[in-house]
Enzyme design. Structure first.
Site, mmCIF file in Angstrom:
data_model
loop_
_atom_site.group_PDB
_atom_site.id
_atom_site.type_symbol
_atom_site.label_atom_id
_atom_site.label_comp_id
_atom_site.label_asym_id
_atom_site.label_seq_id
_atom_site.Cartn_x
_atom_site.Cartn_y
_atom_site.Cartn_z
ATOM 1 N N ARG A 265 0.840 -1.197 0.000
ATOM 2 C CA ARG A 265 0.000 0.000 0.000
ATOM 3 C C ARG A 265 0.874 1.246 0.000
ATOM 4 O O ARG A 265 1.844 1.338 0.741
ATOM 5 C CB ARG A 265 -0.919 0.013 1.222
ATOM 6 C CG ARG A 265 -1.846 -1.198 1.206
ATOM 7 C CD ARG A 265 -2.870 -1.179 2.315
ATOM 8 N NE ARG A 265 -3.673 -2.406 2.236
ATOM 9 C CZ ARG A 265 -4.626 -2.734 3.088
ATOM 10 N NH1 ARG A 265 -4.920 -1.907 4.086
ATOM 11 N NH2 ARG A 265 -5.299 -3.853 2.943
ATOM 12 N N ARG A 280 2.056 0.737 10.313
ATOM 13 C CA ARG A 280 1.635 1.156 8.979
ATOM 14 C C ARG A 280 2.809 1.084 8.027
ATOM 15 O O ARG A 280 3.674 1.948 8.023
ATOM 16 C CB ARG A 280 1.065 2.580 9.043
ATOM 17 C CG ARG A 280 0.302 3.039 7.807
ATOM 18 C CD ARG A 280 -0.329 4.400 8.010
ATOM 19 N NE ARG A 280 -1.308 4.397 9.083
ATOM 20 C CZ ARG A 280 -2.578 4.007 8.941
ATOM 21 N NH1 ARG A 280 -3.021 3.649 7.761
ATOM 22 N NH2 ARG A 280 -3.388 4.000 9.975
ATOM 23 N N GLU A 352 -6.734 -1.538 15.153
ATOM 24 C CA GLU A 352 -7.310 -2.462 14.183
ATOM 25 C C GLU A 352 -6.329 -3.563 13.767
ATOM 26 O O GLU A 352 -5.197 -3.285 13.393
ATOM 27 C CB GLU A 352 -7.739 -1.670 12.946
ATOM 28 C CG GLU A 352 -8.324 -2.529 11.849
ATOM 29 C CD GLU A 352 -8.574 -1.723 10.563
ATOM 30 O OE1 GLU A 352 -8.739 -0.496 10.652
ATOM 31 O OE2 GLU A 352 -8.589 -2.345 9.494
ATOM 32 N N SER A 355 -10.565 -6.307 9.588
ATOM 33 C CA SER A 355 -11.742 -5.586 9.148
ATOM 34 C C SER A 355 -12.585 -6.599 8.377
ATOM 35 O O SER A 355 -12.141 -7.123 7.366
ATOM 36 C CB SER A 355 -11.303 -4.433 8.248
ATOM 37 O OG SER A 355 -12.341 -3.511 8.074
ATOM 38 N N ARG A 394 0.673 -6.572 12.529
ATOM 39 C CA ARG A 394 0.074 -5.980 13.734
ATOM 40 C C ARG A 394 -0.141 -7.031 14.818
ATOM 41 O O ARG A 394 -0.085 -6.711 16.008
ATOM 42 C CB ARG A 394 -1.240 -5.285 13.381
ATOM 43 C CG ARG A 394 -1.009 -4.020 12.557
ATOM 44 C CD ARG A 394 -2.276 -3.233 12.317
ATOM 45 N NE ARG A 394 -1.994 -2.032 11.539
ATOM 46 C CZ ARG A 394 -2.909 -1.132 11.187
ATOM 47 N NH1 ARG A 394 -4.180 -1.292 11.549
ATOM 48 N NH2 ARG A 394 -2.564 -0.073 10.481
#
Length: 426
Positions: A265, A280, A352, A355, A394
């Site tokens: 990403r 991130r 998070e 999702s 994560r």
RNA sequence: GGAGAGGUGGCUGAGCGGUCUAAAGCGGCGGUCUUGAAAACCGUUGGAGCGCGAGUCCCCGGGGGUUCGAAUCCCUCCCUCUCCGCCA
């Protein structure tokens, strides 16, 4: 993509439902386009019917040895009129689909109202954050102290938002992946897939990343003049597109797939956000769950898929909570989403790690993915769902921080010990 | 990278400028026969859109072109297969 009927006949209601997510639908533009489309399409098809009729007559006349000159004269200007109409029709249809592909999904009726992520609704909370007898360190300090996490060397090799894991942490990450895949394949009934990490634009259009979110992707352009490729931002893209253009037999449903892939990403627009550590990154590992089901089953499937992802956190004994995203926080393609958030001691909050969304027929309409309804014998659109099961990087962060000891050692969660030769500490 | 052969309905496969709204076979579905099944026989069997409707339009790998008319001719891209080269 929304059902075109909603954009033609039920514009006001569609506009109201999209307002729940803070999206303003351009009703004036759409209805003007639709009015013209109807008249141009009817006229184009009328002209085509006329041409087909004449052409057939010419063929018959020639076969009978007659002179078709008078018939040819009758269609002399038809081609010109037809091509004017056809060109206009293509323009209108293109304009309509350009608009339609950029309109987000309708939120499900159960989606909470809200203006931003602060309005998300906590559904449940599992596990209790540990009380530390010492100030807990963050994963960067812990990983660096182990000499197993290096951001500086990653920055040299690539740049910011990359990491090099060494030794014990590289192995821990591999163990986490293996554990998740084994859990989902042996206990939850998912079929493991190995998929391409480079996909074409059509696949990204199918799941909804294109055309609107191109800047979030890494693209490979002009490779020997061939079509462009994109690095996958999630395994959702290749896995869901497995059924693009297919009509699946109902007996094969539900389709449940799990796949481990790296994800890439660009993180455009998140400058200054989570700049420290592994939270991130431009590249991270993820185990993804995807289901393709009948419309009747999709909301039950969302609950079970979410539960499947939660099981990972429960087995790892990590404290977490489940939140239902409010309208404003909902992703472009989702009708309803539950986020799983794991407790991070260093930040003193939940972050998070998964999702889980039901896209209903939003993605499957874009990719024309259907099943044959045994009751009617007719093809109908599938519903698609996916969720992280879980984001591996994560999860690794959460394990380091929640399982740290006062001396900087990391206890290995019991569930992972079989994957690390039985060792109890890193 | 070089040379060649191909992409047609669930599958096999014919068609190579004009009733192709695509032959035939297999498979699927329904029926006849049968105690039941098989076999045989008969029938049926792709998808998308528009129109209140009669109806109409589009789809033979994708896109473009030629023509009154394209599955069929031309251009281009993609994919598959075979041989050679290279490579994990």
């Amino acid at each position: 993509m929304l059902d075109p009927h909603c954009l033609r006949t039920d514009l006001d209601k569609t506009m109201q439902r999209l307002a729940v997510r803070g999206y303003t639908l351009d009703v004036t533009l759409l209805s003007a386009l639709e009015t013209e489309r109807k008249s141009v399409q009817v006229e184009t098809e009328r002209l085509r019917a006329e041409r087909n009729h004449h052409s057939k007559a010419i063929g018959i006349a020639k076969a009978q040895g007659k002179d078709p000159a008078s018939l040819l004269a009758a269609v002399a200007d038809l081609g010109e009129r037809l091509s004017v109409n056809e060109t206009r029709l293509v323009e209108i249809q293109q304009a309509f689909s350009d608009l339609a592909l950029r309109i987000p999904n309708l939120p499900h009726a159960s989606v909470p109202l809200g203006r931003d992520e602060k309005d998300n609704v906590e559904v449940r909370r599992e596990g209790r954050p540990r009380a530390f007898a010492f100030p807990p360190k963050d994963h960067v300090a812990l990983g660096t102290a182990l000499d197993a996490m290096d951001f500086d060397v990653a920055a040299k090799i690539s740049g910011s938002r990359f990491v090099v894991l060494k030794g014990r942490l590289a192995q821990l990450q591999r163990a986490i992946i293996q554990f998740m895949l084994d859990l989902h394949t042996t206990e939850h009934g998912y079929t493991e897939l190995y998929v391409p990490y480079l996909v074409n634009a059509e696949s990204l259009r199918g799941t909804g990343q294109l055309p609107k979110f191109e800047e979030d992707l890494f693209a490979l352009r002009h490779i020997e003049g061939r079509a462009d490729y994109y690095l996958i931002p999630t395994a959702e893209v290749p896995v869901t597109n497995l059924v693009r253009g297919e009509i699946v037999e109902a007996v094969r449903l539900p389709l449940k797939y799990v796949s481990h892939t790296p994800c890439f990403r660009s993180e455009a627009g998140s400058y200054g956000k989570d700049t420290r550590g592994m939270i991130r990154q431009h590249q991270f590992e993820k185990v993804e769950l995807v289901q393709l089901v009948t419309p009747q089953q999709s909301y039950a499937a969302l609950e079970s898929l979410t539960a499947n992802a939660e099981t990972v956190l429960q087995r790892l004994d990590l404290p977490y909570r489940v939140v239902a995203l409010c309208g404003a926080d909902l992703g472009f393609s989702a009708a309803k989403t539950y986020d799983l958030e794991v407790w991070l001691p260093s930040q003193g909050c939940y972050r998070e790690v998964s999702s889980c969304s039901n896209f209903e027929d939003f993605q499957t309409r874009r990719m024309v993915a259907r099943f044959r309804n045994p009751a009617t014998g007719k093809p109908e659109l599938l519903h698609s769902l996916n969720g992280s099961g879980l984001a591996v990087g994560r999860t690794l962060v959460a394990i380091l921080e929640n399982y740290q000891e006062h001396d900087g050692r990391i206890r290995v969660p019991t569930a992972l010990q079989p994957y690390l030769r039985g060792i109890e500490h890193l």
